[in-house]
Enzyme design. Structure first.
Site, mmCIF file in Angstrom:
data_model
loop_
_atom_site.group_PDB
_atom_site.id
_atom_site.type_symbol
_atom_site.label_atom_id
_atom_site.label_comp_id
_atom_site.label_asym_id
_atom_site.label_seq_id
_atom_site.Cartn_x
_atom_site.Cartn_y
_atom_site.Cartn_z
ATOM 1 N N LYS A 72 0.846 -1.200 0.000
ATOM 2 C CA LYS A 72 0.000 0.000 0.000
ATOM 3 C C LYS A 72 0.877 1.244 0.000
ATOM 4 C CE LYS A 72 -3.835 -1.997 2.675
ATOM 5 N NZ LYS A 72 -4.897 -1.849 1.662
ATOM 6 N N ARG A 106 -9.947 -11.880 1.954
ATOM 7 C CA ARG A 106 -10.763 -12.946 1.358
ATOM 8 C C ARG A 106 -10.033 -14.284 1.381
ATOM 9 N NH1 ARG A 106 -11.113 -9.603 -4.166
ATOM 10 N NH2 ARG A 106 -10.965 -7.960 -2.596
ATOM 11 N N ASP A 153 -7.474 -3.486 10.693
ATOM 12 C CA ASP A 153 -7.932 -4.456 9.701
ATOM 13 C C ASP A 153 -8.324 -5.790 10.354
ATOM 14 O OD1 ASP A 153 -8.645 -4.826 7.064
ATOM 15 O OD2 ASP A 153 -6.681 -5.597 6.458
HETATM 16 N N1 BES Z 1 -8.076 -4.017 4.433
HETATM 17 C C1 BES Z 1 -8.223 -3.601 3.088
HETATM 18 C C2 BES Z 1 -9.535 -2.866 2.838
HETATM 19 C C3 BES Z 1 -9.688 -1.548 3.547
HETATM 20 C C4 BES Z 1 -9.345 -0.369 2.920
HETATM 21 C C5 BES Z 1 -10.226 -1.485 4.813
HETATM 22 C C6 BES Z 1 -9.516 0.848 3.563
HETATM 23 C C7 BES Z 1 -10.399 -0.274 5.452
HETATM 24 C C8 BES Z 1 -10.051 0.889 4.832
HETATM 25 C C9 BES Z 1 -8.178 -4.818 2.156
HETATM 26 O O1 BES Z 1 -7.375 -5.853 2.568
HETATM 27 C C10 BES Z 1 -7.639 -4.330 0.863
HETATM 28 O O2 BES Z 1 -6.503 -3.967 0.817
HETATM 29 N N2 BES Z 1 -8.478 -4.326 -0.159
HETATM 30 C C11 BES Z 1 -8.096 -3.855 -1.435
HETATM 31 C C12 BES Z 1 -8.569 -4.859 -2.440
HETATM 32 C C13 BES Z 1 -7.979 -4.660 -3.784
HETATM 33 C C14 BES Z 1 -6.509 -5.043 -3.786
HETATM 34 C C15 BES Z 1 -8.718 -5.533 -4.758
HETATM 35 C C16 BES Z 1 -8.754 -2.504 -1.655
HETATM 36 O O3 BES Z 1 -9.868 -2.297 -1.171
HETATM 37 O O4 BES Z 1 -8.132 -1.648 -2.266
HETATM 38 ZN ZN ZN Z 2 -7.038 -6.003 4.569
HETATM 39 MN MN MN Z 3 -5.350 -5.627 1.935
#
Ligand code: BES
Ligand code: ZN
Ligand code: MN
Length: 518
Positions: free
Chosen positions: A296, A370, A307
């Site tokens: 990220k 997931r 998370d």
């Molecule tokens: N934990 C994140 C989702 C998230 C984002 C929670 C912001 C709370 C605030 C999750 O694991 C993630 O990184 N999701 C990605 C998925 C993507 C790679 C398809 C996302 O939402 O960008």
């Molecule tokens: Zn996550």
């Molecule tokens: Mn993630």
């Protein structure tokens, strides 16, 4: 190497457990109930509805202050609408402060509106040490609800503030609710207090930084729930390998902090329900999500300490159900991992084998929640054959784009379960909004090398994430709550300060209470 800030390595994880045990929240407002009698000093809250006329404590306070309350309410144009409030400082009659909170129309009063009124009162009374709430015109259950709301609002995570002066902290410690039927109000409040302790436990866990709360530490804290009569089983990498949890282990492999799965069982069913299958809650517990090799960006990454909120919610919920001795058989399962990049981390393009036998091409290591849930959901069905299961996860940023912070995303293969969740949401103020599931979304998970890939392109990606989870649900009634937008509040809400909300504990406690207890 991790350090304690003074250059000394911890040699593992710093654990503040010695000073604060699980289930003993950092702070809990002390609530008592007493017969209506006008206090002659201190602070007083009056809860006043629309078209209501002076009576009881309100009338007595008006007389004691020589009409100051009526005069102030007139100037404030207070009509008792919900959302209205007024504060009088030193109005006479010995009072340091009188706060007045609007209750709205008589017919619109519910447990939730009283919780919110109590919370507002507690907010206005934060500078007082003790206060009385005049609930003499309310039914005992609603009087209790006002205390519950005040409790929920007064939570604060201040374990790591060492320099705050006492007079900078909120002071309110003790609230006495004045009600015609204190005994009835007290017993109505008992399960609410159990629920508040569950919510606070969730908020504590979600607030903890990830250097303190790693998977092992979180599992350790779960263990102390056995005091409440919950059966706890903790599994580490060895057991998870044996169960074939390839997807969850793939996420965990980049971190020096080992994964855990915690299984919590509460057997509270009585009579005819005892032979029924349990209901199940499953939580995503990523104690920190860097994204892994698909790392990220730096801005806001600190948020990824929460998370694990799905898992934190399941733990708080189990504790609430046990504390109030819910008459239902409930299992809670949480998958705990840390998602880190390292020389040992999984790579984009890796193929992992899930506990179900299905294989997944990991296109993006940041779509890790997931992968964790795939294995835990599968195990949950195989092991417990539940009546239904609900999972909670901070799964996608896209759900925040879609629903903001005011609703969690609800996905379900079962209309009846979705209806029940919707209703429980409206009743508790923890709102959910149903999103679709459909074959066309599922198709987008096709992989060229494995049974599926773990991400799709961006359009509708909260839905395709839910579709991915559904591939690990074997036809059972199931619902998925994407709580990425609701688990953490950037600004305060009626029943919570900013920070960890505890979203889901009250919602799911209500779901169980309304439909799965006798
Ligand atoms: N934990 C994140 C989702 C998230 C984002 C929670 C912001 C709370 C605030 C999750 O694991 C993630 O990184 N999701 C990605 C998925 C993507 C790679 C398809 C996302 O939402 O960008
Ligand atoms: Zn996550
Ligand atoms: Mn993630």
């Amino acid at each position: 190497m991790a350090g304690d800030g003074n250059g000394k390595p911890f040699g593992g994880c710093y654990s503040p457990r010695a000073t604060l045990a699980i289930g003993e929240p950092s702070f809990m407002l002390e609530i008592s109930f007493a017969k209506p009698q006008l206090p002659h000093s201190g602070a007083l809250a009056l809860l006043i509805g629309e078209e209501e006329s002076e009576a009881g404590i309100w009338q007595a306070a008006e007389e004691a202050t020589g009409g100051a309350i009526g005069r102030a309410l007139k100037v404030a144009e207070f009509s008792g609408k919900s959302g209205q409030n007024a504060t009088l400082l030193a109005p006479g009659g010995g009072f340091s402060r009188v706060v007045v909170v609007g209750l709205g129309k008589r017919g619109e009063r519910t447990r939730l509106t009283l919780e919110e009124a109590g919370a507002t009162a507690a907010g206005l009374l934060a500078r007082e040490e003790t206060a009385a709430v005049a609930a003499d015109a309310l039914a005992p259950e609603l009087a209790a609800a006002s205390a519950h709301g005040a409790t929920l609002r007064s939570y604060r995570f201040d374990r790591y503030r060492t320099k705050e002066k006492p007079d900078e902290k909120p002071r309110l410690k003790k609230l006495t609710v004045l009600t015609a039927e204190p005994a009835k109000a007290r017993s109505a409040h008992e399960p609410m207090q159990a629920l508040a302790e569950g919510v606070f436990l969730t908020r504590d866990l979600v607030s903890e930084p990830a250097n303190v709360l790693n998977p092992a530490e979180m599992a350790e804290r779960c263990k102390s729930l056995d005091r409440l009569g919950i059966e706890i089983e903790v599994m580490g990498p060895k057991e998870l390998r044996k169960l074939g949890f390839g997807a969850m282990l793939g996420v965990a492999q980049g971190s020096i902090n080992e994964p855990r799965m915690v299984v919590m069982q509460w057997r509270g069913a009585a009579g005819g329900r005892r032979k029924r299958k349990p209901v199940a809650f499953v939580g995503k517990g990523v104690t920190f999500d860097t994204g892994g090799i698909s790392i990220k960006s730096a801005a806001g990454m600190e948020d990824m300490k929460w998370d694990m909120a799905g898992a934190g919610t399941v733990v708080g919920l189990m504790s609430a159900l046990a504390r109030r001795e819910a008459r239902a058989d409930v299992v809670g399962l949480i998958g705990l991992v840390e998602n880190m990049p390292s020389g040992g981390a999984q790579r984009p393009g890796d193929v992992v084998k899930t506990a179900s036998g299905q294989t997944v091409e990991v296109i993006n290591t940041d779509a890790e929640g997931r992968l964790v849930l795939a294995d835990v959901l599968w195990y949950c069905q195989q092991e417990f054959d539940p009546q239904w299961m609900v999972d909670l996860a901070t799964l996608t940023g896209a759900i925040i784009v879609g629903l903001g912070h005011e609703h969690a995303g609800l996905f379900s293969n079962d209309d009846a379960l979705a209806e029940k969740l919707g209703k429980a949401g409206r009743d508790t103020g923890e709102l959910v909004w149903r999103m679709p599931l459909a074959e066309a979304y599922d198709k987008r998970l096709r992989s060229d090398i494995a049974d599926m890939k773990n991400v799709t392109d961006r359009p509708g990606s909260s839905i395709t994430a839910a579709q991915f989870l559904q591939r690990f649900v074997n036809g059972k009634p199931w619902a998925h709550l994407d709580i990425a937008g609701t688990a953490w509040l950037a600004k305060e809400a009626p029943l919570a300060a900013k920070g960890a909300s505890g979203f889901g504990v009250r919602l799911l406690d209500r779901l169980v209470a309304d439909h799965f207890e006798e």
